[in-house]
Design a protein around this motif. Structure first.
Motif, PDB file in Angstrom:
ATOM      1  N   ARG A   1     -81.539   0.563  -2.063  1.00  0.00           N
ATOM      2  CA  ARG A   1     -81.302   2.003  -2.062  1.00  0.00           C
ATOM      3  C   ARG A   1     -82.583   2.787  -1.837  1.00  0.00           C
ATOM      4  N   GLY A   2     -83.736   2.129  -1.966  1.00  0.00           N
ATOM      5  CA  GLY A   2     -85.017   2.775  -1.696  1.00  0.00           C
ATOM      6  C   GLY A   2     -85.488   2.479  -0.282  1.00  0.00           C
ATOM      7  N   ASP A   3     -86.153   3.446   0.326  1.00  0.00           N
ATOM      8  CA  ASP A   3     -86.587   3.283   1.714  1.00  0.00           C
ATOM      9  C   ASP A   3     -87.591   2.144   1.873  1.00  0.00           C
ATOM     10  N   THR A   4     -88.534   2.030   0.945  1.00  0.00           N
ATOM     11  CA  THR A   4     -89.552   0.997   1.066  1.00  0.00           C
ATOM     12  C   THR A   4     -88.947  -0.392   0.944  1.00  0.00           C
ATOM     13  N   ASP A   5     -88.114  -0.605  -0.071  1.00  0.00           N
ATOM     14  CA  ASP A   5     -87.487  -1.915  -0.242  1.00  0.00           C
ATOM     15  C   ASP A   5     -86.526  -2.227   0.895  1.00  0.00           C
ATOM     16  N   ALA A   6     -85.809  -1.227   1.398  1.00  0.00           N
ATOM     17  CA  ALA A   6     -84.929  -1.461   2.546  1.00  0.00           C
ATOM     18  C   ALA A   6     -85.743  -1.884   3.764  1.00  0.00           C
ATOM     19  N   GLY A   7     -86.906  -1.252   3.972  1.00  0.00           N
ATOM     20  CA  GLY A   7     -87.767  -1.657   5.075  1.00  0.00           C
ATOM     21  C   GLY A   7     -88.306  -3.060   4.900  1.00  0.00           C
ATOM     22  N   ARG A   8     -88.650  -3.437   3.680  1.00  0.00           N
ATOM     23  CA  ARG A   8     -89.105  -4.801   3.422  1.00  0.00           C
ATOM     24  C   ARG A   8     -88.009  -5.809   3.725  1.00  0.00           C
ATOM     25  N   SER A   9     -86.796  -5.483   3.321  1.00  0.00           N
ATOM     26  CA  SER A   9     -85.674  -6.382   3.580  1.00  0.00           C
ATOM     27  C   SER A   9     -85.462  -6.569   5.079  1.00  0.00           C
ATOM     28  N   ARG A  10     -85.480  -5.472   5.822  1.00  0.00           N
ATOM     29  CA  ARG A  10     -85.293  -5.585   7.269  1.00  0.00           C
ATOM     30  C   ARG A  10     -86.391  -6.429   7.905  1.00  0.00           C
TER      31      ARG A  10
ATOM     32  N   GLY B   1     -74.893  -6.907  -7.256  1.00  0.00           N
ATOM     33  CA  GLY B   1     -74.514  -5.886  -6.292  1.00  0.00           C
ATOM     34  C   GLY B   1     -75.136  -6.144  -4.935  1.00  0.00           C
ATOM     35  N   THR B   2     -74.492  -5.583  -3.899  1.00  0.00           N
ATOM     36  CA  THR B   2     -75.000  -5.777  -2.550  1.00  0.00           C
ATOM     37  C   THR B   2     -76.265  -4.981  -2.299  1.00  0.00           C
ATOM     38  N   PHE B   3     -76.665  -4.105  -3.216  1.00  0.00           N
ATOM     39  CA  PHE B   3     -77.886  -3.341  -3.026  1.00  0.00           C
ATOM     40  C   PHE B   3     -79.096  -4.062  -3.599  1.00  0.00           C
ATOM     41  N   ARG B   4     -78.926  -5.273  -4.077  1.00  0.00           N
ATOM     42  CA  ARG B   4     -80.030  -6.056  -4.637  1.00  0.00           C
ATOM     43  C   ARG B   4     -80.299  -7.273  -3.760  1.00  0.00           C
ATOM     44  N   GLU B   5     -81.562  -7.596  -3.604  1.00  0.00           N
ATOM     45  CA  GLU B   5     -81.964  -8.814  -2.921  1.00  0.00           C
ATOM     46  C   GLU B   5     -83.156  -9.419  -3.655  1.00  0.00           C
ATOM     47  N   THR B   6     -83.203 -10.738  -3.645  1.00  0.00           N
ATOM     48  CA  THR B   6     -84.326 -11.460  -4.231  1.00  0.00           C
ATOM     49  C   THR B   6     -84.910 -12.379  -3.169  1.00  0.00           C
ATOM     50  N   TRP B   7     -86.220 -12.350  -3.017  1.00  0.00           N
ATOM     51  CA  TRP B   7     -86.907 -13.172  -2.022  1.00  0.00           C
ATOM     52  C   TRP B   7     -87.991 -13.986  -2.705  1.00  0.00           C
ATOM     53  N   ARG B   8     -88.216 -15.182  -2.172  1.00  0.00           N
ATOM     54  CA  ARG B   8     -89.369 -16.005  -2.560  1.00  0.00           C
ATOM     55  C   ARG B   8     -90.340 -16.001  -1.385  1.00  0.00           C
ATOM     56  N   LEU B   9     -91.522 -15.442  -1.604  1.00  0.00           N
ATOM     57  CA  LEU B   9     -92.504 -15.254  -0.533  1.00  0.00           C
ATOM     58  C   LEU B   9     -93.668 -16.220  -0.707  1.00  0.00           C
ATOM     59  N   ARG B  10     -94.095 -16.775   0.434  1.00  0.00           N
ATOM     60  CA  ARG B  10     -95.294 -17.615   0.436  1.00  0.00           C
ATOM     61  C   ARG B  10     -95.804 -17.708   1.870  1.00  0.00           C
ATOM     62  N   TRP B  11     -97.045 -17.321   2.073  1.00  0.00           N
ATOM     63  CA  TRP B  11     -97.603 -17.338   3.424  1.00  0.00           C
ATOM     64  C   TRP B  11     -98.343 -18.649   3.653  1.00  0.00           C
ATOM     65  N   GLU B  12     -97.951 -19.348   4.704  1.00  0.00           N
ATOM     66  CA  GLU B  12     -98.599 -20.586   5.107  1.00  0.00           C
ATOM     67  C   GLU B  12     -99.347 -20.352   6.411  1.00  0.00           C
TER      68      GLU B  12
END
Length: 942
Positions: free
Chosen positions: A398-407, A430-441
């Motif tokens: 629902r936030g612009d920053t998090d929506a941009g990160r998701s995209r 809810g469909t407005f929540r997402e969880t990511w596991r990030l790791r840069w290789e």
């Protein structure tokens, strides 16, 4: 080595002792130029090493221009001798150049490496690849090359000494090895060394003999060797070549480790980095770091533990004859003193400190493909910094920053750049929540370069890649999954190509299983428009057509199945059922209607009177499903009158009205095709006439209108095919003035169906009713596999389409003596499997049927049905199994006897406990956002 000729500094790659020795030797020799082992194409990148924003570990990345996936890395850590040489040259204004084989040859030659090595080994017979450090360690009596290197190089005591002596000793040792083993099983080293000699000759012509060469110690004897220019050029003649590009990329300590597959790797880059940077007392400083890490993990570690660990490490080093404690001694001390003998916290120390997760940084001025630059800009604008340590990121769309990160993350996944992997959200479903596991290789830099062929920005590249994947997809489920990923990634421009591919494959695919697998992803995609602002109207037609084909093909596909195929088909039925429900919700949300309040979408079709294709009830049909009120005459003894509803399958529930004599008079509610109902006449009694008012979801619902009569009135409503519902209301006496019937103020016309048109919307919203018809057909068809029939009955019961009595009848038929025990067990698995234990707990008639059937299974057949039953009941929660055991022990059905109250299972009573129910009502109101008790709870379910 300080006499005539160049200064040859043989080192161990990523050795901190070698790095310190190189710095001391360069300070003493002050060469006019520094030559370093590395690809010559990277000479133009050397000045970037002076940029403070270029922080090691970093690597030179070379990739083929026409084939970015063909790549190679040359890593540098802060403690790498080559990096120290580069930095020394830049600090002193001395030219620095790379002298190894050009990357253009290395990349072109790389594909031929396995066959060339095989031929070499076959030709040289017993010669094998030699590890120089292992050979020297074995000669010195060490069984561990790392421990020998620490003792011989890393732990050399401080003091005044010849800065060139270590290199002379190491060169002499390597010369002996080269005399014994030749190329050491590395025939390509001969070509590389010929290139180094050519570059060294050119540097000596330009700068004289005052040049220093920093290279692997293995190559020093070859560089000393006197060869002719013609012979060296002959070795380089005819090498394959490709066009390459080079740049600096971030690297990590973890990728420097030998366990990562890096050929020149070391076992403990974190430990070596500590040895290089520690100004003094490295053991004490290291154990302090370990104590700090363990304290962060809530381990009880004090300064006394550190002191004792230092003492123990020194003692172990003395007992083992080592000049200083090494990594082995400090690890043993940490295990004994700080970890109390446990290897569990020690594994954390190894992962976080011994190896480490340090990630280097590269400045913006470094060369990069346009896609890499766009990715860097988005990472900065979204405050999404790459990190080597895996972390979890929670996004609120629902936030612009998090929506941009998701995209961004979804677009990168489309491009094959796996920076983030989606996970399950713990805080919300809810469909407005997402969880990511990030790791840069570091390898992701190669993936970015590869993806650069699709576009210059992340968005354009992801769109082009999605369109190409849609054209190349072979399975229907792959295309629907791609459509879902496009919506998640915010790529509406790619949807037309994906939809064309989806329609083409859906038209040709006749396998019901494939269609059923493809439907869930497509229907899930329809829901993303709510949160992401994506227009999903283009998907609705395809989803509806796909669902219709499943409805037609599913019944014949469920016959003549073996056990494995039947179990798989049950999964398809569950998937389609969930998808149809989501499709109804999505379409109801898109059109502004409540699918649960209408027959064919959320309300049940008229069971007694039947339904037509659009879900409209026939004349006099009695609504029985969820979302409809009770049928005509349900409360005749209370003096109620029916309410007539008109429309295309829409049912309007009658709301009780307060009257004088307990009667209710109703006026017609308006359906989807009309907005005005007949006026309700006034009467002179204690009844009430109901006028049409808007329901909670936008559908018209009958509401009370005062009447003046003690009787009940039901004026006829216009239209045909009306379904009749009623609800009782207690009378309270009194006379009230009459109010004209018809819609309440503000209702006007019924809510428009949206841009699709009324016929199309009715067709889409009738899917749920037709799906229930398919389930009814599966439930009553003997040729259908038992597990599918049982599941169909269960789903109908959950939807409110089957009462408990009808479900018990069907179960009795399925468990009759004429049904083979294995087929009956499969029916039970379909009905109560997957969390259906609560049905048996709360409906003891069903439990009694199961109990009676199970006790009547012949002994010779019991062995066959036991695996099915065990699989079914083992999936229940322990509490459910315990309650079922209590019910079976006392006998199902006995709790209907009021005298048996004390025999019920713990937590269950004969009658509902109103006091306990009232206790949770405030919590339910808080969860549902209901402020006061007086608020209308119609449609909320409380």
């Amino acid at each position: 080595m300080t006499g005539a000729g160049p200064l040859l500094l043989g080192v161990r790659h990523h050795g901190p002792g070698s790095a310190r020795a190189v710095r001391a030797a360069l300070d003493a020799a002050r060469p006019a130029a520094v030559l370093i082992e590395g690809p010559p194409e990277a000479d133009a990148l050397i000045p970037l090493a002076a940029d403070p924003e270029l922080r090691p570990p970093v690597a030179l990345l070379a990739h083929a221009v026409d084939e970015p996936g063909r790549s190679a890395f040359w890593p540098f850590a802060a403690f790498s001798p080559e990096w120290v040489a580069v930095r020394w040259a830049l600090e002193h204004g001395v030219p620095a150049r790379f002298i190894d084989l050009p990357a253009a040859h290395t990349l072109a030659w790389g594909a031929e490496l396995p066959s060339a090595e095989g031929e070499s080994e076959a030709a040289e017979g017993e010669q094998v690849r030699v590890d120089p450090l292992a050979a020297l360690a074995g000669a010195a009596g060490y069984d561990d090359p790392e421990r020998w290197w620490e003792d011989a190089v890393e732990h050399r005591g401080a003091g005044e000494r010849d800065p060139f002596a270590p290199f002379e000793a190491l060169a002499e040792a390597m010369g002996a090895l080269r005399e014994r083993y030749g190329a050491g099983g590395r025939p390509r080293d001969l070509v590389r060394e010929a290139q180094m000699r050519l570059r060294l000759r050119a540097a000596r012509k330009e700068f004289g003999d005052t040049v220093a060469v920093v290279c692997g110690a293995w190559h020093v004897p070859a560089l000393r060797e006197r060869t002719t220019l013609t012979a060296d050029r002959a070795l380089l003649k005819g090498l394959p070549k490709v066009k390459t590009e080079l740049t600096w990329v971030p690297w990590t300590h973890r990728r420097l480790a030998r366990s990562s597959g890096y050929g020149a790797g070391i076992d403990s880059p974190g430990w070596y980095g500590h040895l290089f940077h520690a100004p003094d007392r490295p053991v004490e400083r290291w154990l302090t770091k370990v104590a700090g890490l363990l304290r962060e993990e809530d381990r009880i570690v004090s300064s006394a533990h550190v002191i004792e660990a230092v003492r123990l490490a020194d003692t172990l080093a003395a007992m083992r004859g080592r000049p200083l404690p090494g990594l082995g001694e400090t690890t043993d001390a940490v295990r004994a003193v700080m970890c109390e003998g446990s290897d569990v916290p020690l594994a954390l120390v190894h992962d976080r400190l011994v190896v480490g997760d340090v990630l280097g940084e590269v400045p913006e001025s470094a060369p990069a493909v346009p896609l890499q630059r766009d990715l860097g800009r988005q990472q900065r604008s979204l405050r999404l910094r790459p990190e080597a340590l895996e972390r979890e990121l929670e996004l609120d769309l629902r936030g612009d920053t998090d929506a941009g990160r998701s995209r961004l993350l979804h677009r990168l996944r489309l491009l094959g750049i796996g920076w983030g992997e989606p996970g399950s959200s713990r805080g919300s479903t809810g469909t407005f929540r997402e969880t990511w596991r990030l790791r840069w290789e570091p390898e992701l830099s190669v993936r970015v370069a590869e993806a650069g062929v699709w576009g210059t920005t992340v968005a354009s590249a992801a769109r082009a890649k999605a369109e190409a994947d849609a054209a190349d997809a072979g399975a229907l489920a792959d295309v629907t999954a791609l459509a879902e990923r496009c919506l998640l990634a915010g790529l509406p421009d790619a949807l037309p190509a994906v939809m064309r591919a989806l329609a083409d494959r859906a038209a040709l695919d006749t396998d019901v299983g494939h269609l059923a697998q493809a439907l869930p992803a497509l229907v899930r995609s329809l829901r993303y428009g709510d949160v992401r602002g994506t227009d999903t109207h283009a998907l609705s037609d395809v989803a509806a057509a796909l669902a219709e084909r499943v409805f037609v093909g599913l019944p014949p596909a469920c016959t003549a199945l073996d056990s494995d195929a039947a179990e798989q088909m049950r999964g398809h039925v569950d998937a389609v059922h969930t998808s149809v429900g989501l499709l109804g919700e999505a379409l109801g949300s898109a059109t502004g209607t409540d699918p649960g309040a209408a027959s064919g979408t959320g309300g049940a079709a008229g069971a007694a009177g039947g339904t037509d294709a659009d879900g409209a009830g026939s004349d006099g049909a009695e609504g029985t499903g969820s979302g409809e009120a009770a049928g005509v005459g349900a409360a005749a003894d209370m003096g109620t009158a029916p309410t007539t509803t008109v429309g295309t399958g829409e049912s309007a529930a009658a709301t009780p009205a307060l009257g004088a004599g307990g009667g209710v008079a109703s006026s017609p509610a308006v359906g989807a095709d009309r907005s005005a109902g007949a006026a309700a006449p006034s009467h002179a009694g204690g009844g009430a006439a109901a006028a049409s008012v808007p329901g909670a979801s936008g559908s018209p619902v009958s509401a009370p209108a005062p009447a003046a009569d003690g009787g009940t009135v039901s004026p006829p409503g216009p239209g045909a095919g009306a379904s009749v519902t009623t609800a009782p209301a207690p009378g309270i006496g009194g006379t009230v003035p009459s109010v004209p019937g018809g819609p309440a103020p503000g209702i006007g016309e019924s809510m428009p169906p949206g841009p699709e048109g009324p016929d199309r919307v009715r067709r889409l919203r009738g899917l749920r009713g037709r799906w229930r018809g398919v389930l009814r057909g599966l439930a009553g068809r003997d040729a259908v596999a038992g597990v599918v029939r049982g599941r169909a009955v269960r789903l109908l019961m959950d939807e409110g389409e089957l009462g408990a009595g009808e479900a018990a009848r069907l179960m009795g038929v399925a468990l009759s003596r004429g049904t083979p025990p294995v087929e009956a067990a499969a029916w039970i698995e379909g009905f109560v499997g997957g969390g259906g234990g609560l049905l048996l707990v709360h409906d003891e008639r069903l439990l009694g049927l199961v109990d009676s059937w199970l006790t009547g299974v012949p002994a010779e057949a019991f062995t066959d049905v036991l695996p099915l039953l065990r699989r079914t009941f083992a999936a229940y929660d322990p509490g459910v199994r315990r309650t079922l055991g209590e019910l079976v022990r006392r006998g199902p059905g006995e709790q209907s006897d009021p005298g048996a109250r004390g025999l019920t299972a713990p937590g269950f009573g004969v009658e509902p406990d109103a006091g306990r129910a009232d206790a949770v009502r405030p919590v339910l109101r808080l969860l549902l956002g209901i402020a006061t008790e007086e608020k209308n709870l119609t449609g909320v379910g409380v």
